[in-house]
Design an enzyme around this catalytic site. Structure first.
Site, short mmCIF file in Angstrom:
data_model
loop_
_atom_site.label_atom_id
_atom_site.label_comp_id
_atom_site.label_asym_id
_atom_site.label_seq_id
_atom_site.Cartn_x
_atom_site.Cartn_y
_atom_site.Cartn_z
N GLU A 1 29.64 -12.97 11.67
CA GLU A 1 28.18 -13.05 11.57
C GLU A 1 27.54 -12.99 12.96
O GLU A 1 26.51 -12.34 13.15
CB GLU A 1 27.80 -14.38 10.91
CG GLU A 1 26.31 -14.63 10.81
CD GLU A 1 25.98 -15.89 10.03
OE1 GLU A 1 26.84 -16.81 10.01
OE2 GLU A 1 24.90 -15.95 9.44
N GLU B 1 25.96 -20.27 0.55
CA GLU B 1 24.84 -19.34 0.63
C GLU B 1 25.11 -18.17 -0.31
O GLU B 1 24.59 -18.11 -1.40
CB GLU B 1 24.65 -18.88 2.07
CG GLU B 1 23.40 -18.06 2.25
CD GLU B 1 22.88 -18.08 3.67
OE1 GLU B 1 23.46 -18.75 4.53
OE2 GLU B 1 21.88 -17.39 3.93
C1 BGC Z 1 22.14 -15.01 6.21
C2 BGC Z 1 21.89 -13.65 6.77
C3 BGC Z 1 20.48 -13.30 6.45
C4 BGC Z 1 19.65 -14.29 7.21
C5 BGC Z 1 18.20 -14.07 7.22
C6 BGC Z 1 21.27 -15.96 6.92
O1 BGC Z 1 21.47 -17.27 6.55
O2 BGC Z 1 23.47 -15.34 6.27
O3 BGC Z 1 22.84 -12.76 6.66
O4 BGC Z 1 20.11 -12.00 6.65
O5 BGC Z 1 19.95 -15.61 6.83
O6 BGC Z 1 17.84 -14.09 8.47
#
Ligand code: BGC
Length: 910
Positions: free
Chosen positions: A756, A491
């Site tokens: 996270e 990501e």
């Molecule tokens: C990310 C987040 C981001 C989110 C959006 C995720 O996959 O890791 O940090 O803000 O998507 O909701």
């Protein structure tokens, strides 16, 4: 009491565009700042004078005074815009400053600082883009065995070179270089500079950053070799999860653009540029990718290729392409560098001979491994953040990111390290290592945008100090050219929502002005024609309008940077983009309730339990917040009419919010903690209902058995709102909560970064679903802001920016016996430390010159609080939430200060 100062003030730490002596600055970014040193209290700058001279060459000249600001009566020492003669692109300038202090005494002139002006964005470049062209397509032979489709998608890193003659003594040499992809530039066998992953990430179709290097010392008379290695990087490698375009977001193969300017001692110039005279070949790096990792076959390295005397027979001509109109911009941000080496804490070896190395710290970087032995060893390094229950490396949460580096040795002593990739890991699994491996053979290199630390914090609670370190490690590991969400899985995008909630913490931790300045260009580049900001910047191809709390970063982050660094230049640059966003919201929501254009509406992302906060509530709160900040931004940039317009908008959105979501007893719809926090933080609860609303918030926390239930969006404001409404005791209770969801739980579970998810790992269930479970995401670390602004009490007076006027109001509480820390502001370091002892409270403060503060000392006997000279307070006041005076108020200026008095015993929380 004012102690007369012995000597005039000294201006130090001169910076231009937030950088020390930058080698490339766009003219509209030339804003100067300095910090004053000088002992004593009451120290203040009354006036300044700046001289800028140039342009200069190494052959002298450059004495022309391009700007004499004259004596300017002002206490400003930051954000001084250049207002002299037009500057020459590529020109080198010197500047110096002197100041007059509170007695009217002049300092001497500061030592000179320098800046160099950006080259003309299109006309300053005479080079062509070069790339291997055909050669690239004819390599990549599949190895023996089954064809690995991923390996087929990865490409070798091309090596490019040309020779050139240096005809006489060199006075100076500058290299200007960039790539579509990543480059490592080489001159005569040496690496140029120490940046990693240059030129960094932008939307390459809109803006390409270049770096400038002083390479005078790398040239020699006679034959010289200029070389470069290219890799795919963000340009054509993997990132994000846009599977359709994975590996080719902007193009299909990397290209190089460079020009070397040599100035001879006799005054003549020579340009060596990328052109048809270059040749290319392949070397040891068989592939290099940010997510997938790197493979080196060291027997294939053309040793000596970047130095004179190499036989380049068999190297092929490059393909050339003229530069189009895409602006080439001097990199305004700090470079990515290796900033630290971490030694292994332990090495365990399994039955298959695989070594699991624990570095004791989740970090972003790569490994350097020393090896000695016969050729042909195939060493494989995999990276992961966690170990599985059986002690093996856990990599499922990396999703498709392979994060694997491979090396085939060529014999003898060798240092193995990748060049164009970074991994997020605490553990590495090394297989295929010949012979015994020891701790001295392995090092982890930590790499990230090299942003100087600004904040410190320590307290009587070791776990809290660990939390503070985890927040900073999370920031370091994710601030890599852009503020990414995470450094390990497939990501690694510049998510706006994460950035806005963490921005204030980021500023206190590190000097992020230049870094955010760069990224906000990416945010503006990503803006859609409708005016909508996007969820991520640089944007992905199919981006639509951003979700609430994500798109709003386009206003919140510039406002935060201005607030912390007094950077009005940034506000001016982005004013158009910000107003386009505001217009977009208003067009879509004519009744002032933000219910339309909510994009992907992530709402209070990753709130534990069901996220019940109504999306329109969250969205409308953020819209009102944007309007309030826009009014301040308009004021700060001298636009009173716009400011009035945004205040009017704020009133309308606020009224719509109150009408739709706030009941007459102060309850906020849905009753989630986040609903209350947003309503209170963003000033959307009518004044008379703030106290009842805060009580409802506390009741919601009590119902959750003193746990938080906020996700990414609510979390950053939760503790600040509690402290501002008189519930610091509740804030501490959440801070010190040790069962999940809580910060302390993460720390006590062994986290070395911020996770996270609140439940990324739990003792009963182990590791969360691998689908989305990073152990290095900074958003929940936004509690850092509260540690600085409330626990230490290092904050600015309401309505001010740039740390000239402070409100120093520590909020002791919980089980903390003491806390101390500091923040190196644009006006210099501010420190605060307090302790309880035997019912007494002591507060020590230190302010730099040119700063004044209102100090609030919490006490049960505020009138009895004394400063170090035995003087009492100017007045007493209510402590937030406590009626009846409980604060001693002092006015202070520069220097060290100490206050002592009876401690405040806040009411118990039950
Ligand atoms: C990310 C987040 C981001 C989110 C959006 C995720 O996959 O890791 O940090 O803000 O998507 O909701």
């Amino acid at each position: 009491m004012i102690i007369p100062s012995a000597s005039p003030l000294t201006p130090t730490w001169l910076r231009c565009a937030h950088l020390v002596n930058p080698l490339g600055v766009a003219p509209d970014r030339i804003r100067l700042s300095w910090v004053l040193e000088g002992a004593g209290t009451g120290r203040a700058q009354r006036a300044y004078e700046v001289h800028v001279t140039g342009p200069e060459t190494d052959l002298g000249g450059g004495q022309d005074l391009c700007w004499d600001s004259g004596r300017v009566e002002s206490s400003c020492s930051a954000d001084i815009g250049y207002a002299g003669r037009p500057l020459t692109p590529g020109g080198r300038y010197r500047w110096k400053v002197r100041v007059w202090d509170e007695h009217g005494r002049a300092s001497g002139w500061s030592g000179p600082a320098t800046f160099e002006v950006e080259l003309g964005r299109t006309d300053g470049w005479h080079a062509s883009w070069i790339s291997p062209g055909r050669i690239r397509e004819s390599i990549s032979p599949p190895g023996p065995g089954p064809v690995d489709p991923l390996a087929m998608a990865l490409s070798p890193a091309p090596y490019l070179r040309r020779t050139f003659a240096v005809a006489g003594p060199v006075a100076s040499a500058r290299l200007y270089v960039t790539a579509l992809g990543l480059y490592e530039a080489r001159l005569n066998g040496h690496r140029v500079g120490d940046t990693v992953l240059a030129p960094g990430w932008t939307d390459y179709a809109r803006r390409i950053l270049y770096q400038a290097y002083n390479v005078t010392g790398l040239l020699a008379e006679g034959e010289n070799v200029f070389g470069a290695i290219l890799a795919d990087g963000w340009y054509c490698g993997f990132f994000g999860f846009d599977a359709k375009r994975a590996g080719a977001h902007y193009g299909t193969a990397p290209e190089l653009l460079a020009q070397l300017l040599i100035t001879y001692a006799d005054g003549s110039n020579d340009w060596i540029v990328t052109d048809g005279q270059w040749q290319c070949a392949l070397g040891a790096i068989r592939h290099a990718d940010l997510l997938m990792g790197e493979r080196h076959d060291l027997a294939l390295e053309p040793h000596g290729w970047d130095a004179p005397g190499f036989d380049a027979a068999g190297w092929r001509p490059v393909r050339c392409r003229e530069h189009d109109a895409t602006p080439l911009v001097a990199d305004p941000g700090p470079p990515i560098r290796v900033t630290q080496e971490v030694a292994p804490r332990s090495i365990a070896t399994d039955d298959h001979g695989r070594h699991i190395v624990d570095f004791g710290q989740n970090l972003t970087g790569s490994l350097r491994i020393s090896v000695d032995g016969p050729p042909g060893a195939h060493i494989r390094v995999r990276h992961g953040e966690m170990l599985a229950a059986d002690g093996s490396l856990y990599t499922e949460n990396l999703r498709t990111a392979r994060a694997t580096d491979e090396f085939v040795t060529s014999g003898g002593p060798q240092a193995l390290e990748p060049r164009f990739t970074l991994h997020g890991f605490r553990y590495a699994e090394i297989s295929g290592y010949p012979g015994d491996i020891g701790q001295a053979d392995i090092t982890a290199w930590v790499a990230h945008s090299d942003i100087a630390p600004a904040g410190e914090f320590e307290s009587s609670a070791p776990w809290l100090d660990q939390l503070f370190r985890n927040i900073d490690w999370g920031q370091r590991g994710n601030f890599i050219s852009v503020p990414t969400d995470c450094p390990q899985r497939d990501e690694r995008l510049g998510w706006l929502g994460d950035a806005q909630i963490f921005a204030r913490t980021a500023c206190y931790n590190r000097d992020v002005a230049a870094f955010f300045g760069k990224w906000l260009d990416d945010v503006a580049d990503a803006q859609l024609p409708s005016g909508a900001f996007t969820d991520v910047a640089p944007r992905l191809t199919r981006s639509g309008a951003a979700a609430p709390a994500w798109g709003d970063a386009g206003v919140i982050v510039p406002w935060t940077v201005w607030k912390m660094y007094a950077d009005t230049g940034l506000l001016r640059r982005h004013f158009g983009a910000m107003t386009a966003w505001m217009d977009f919201l208003e067009r879509a929501n004519p009744d002032y309730l933000r219910a339309r254009e909510l994009g992907n509406s992530y709402n209070d992302w990753l709130a534990p339990g069901p996220d019940l906060t109504p999306p329109e509530l969250l969205a409308t709160a953020y819209w009102a917040y944007d309007a309030a900040l826009m009014a301040e931004i308009a004021d700060a940039t001298g636009r009173p009419d716009d400011a009035a317009g945004y205040r009017a908008l704020w009133s309308k959105v606020r009224a719509a919010f109150t009408e739709a979501f706030v009941a007459s007893d102060g309850q906020v719809a849905s009753g989630t903690q986040t609903a209350y926090v947003l309503g209170l933080h963003m000033g959307l609860i009518p004044d008379e209902l703030r106290a009842p609303a805060a009580e409802h918030l506390v009741a919601a926390i009590r119902r959750a058995d003193w746990h938080l239930t906020t996700g990414f969006v609510g979390v950053g404001y939760l503790l600040p709102v509690l402290s501002s409404t008189g519930y610091t005791g509740v804030a501490y209770r959440l801070l010190e909560q040790d069962s999940p969801p809580s910060w302390r739980y993460m720390v006590e579970a062994g986290a070395t970064t911020i996770w996270e998810r609140w439940d990324g790992w739990t003792s009963d269930r182990g590791i969360q679903s691998p689908k989305m479970n990073s152990f290095n995401h900074y958003a929940l670390g936004s509690v850092g802001e509260w540690l600085y602004r409330f626990v230490l009490g290092i904050d600015q007076a309401p309505g001010t920016a740039g740390f000239g006027r402070l409100l120093l109001r520590p909020h002791p509480g919980g089980s903390l016996g003491w806390a101390r820390g500091s923040y190196r502001s644009v006006r210099g370091p501010v420190s605060s430390g307090w302790e309880y002892s035997g019912g007494r409270f002591t507060l020590r403060l230190e302010l730099p010159p040119n700063v004044t503060a209102s100090v609030r000392v919490p006490s049960d006997d505020p009138a009895g609080v004394r400063d170090a000279h035995g003087d009492g307070p100017a007045m007493t006041a209510d402590y937030p939430g406590l009626s009846g005076a409980a604060e001693a108020v002092f006015e202070i200026s520069s220097g060290t200060h100490e206050f002592r008095g009876a401690a405040l015993q806040p009411p118990a929380v039950a």
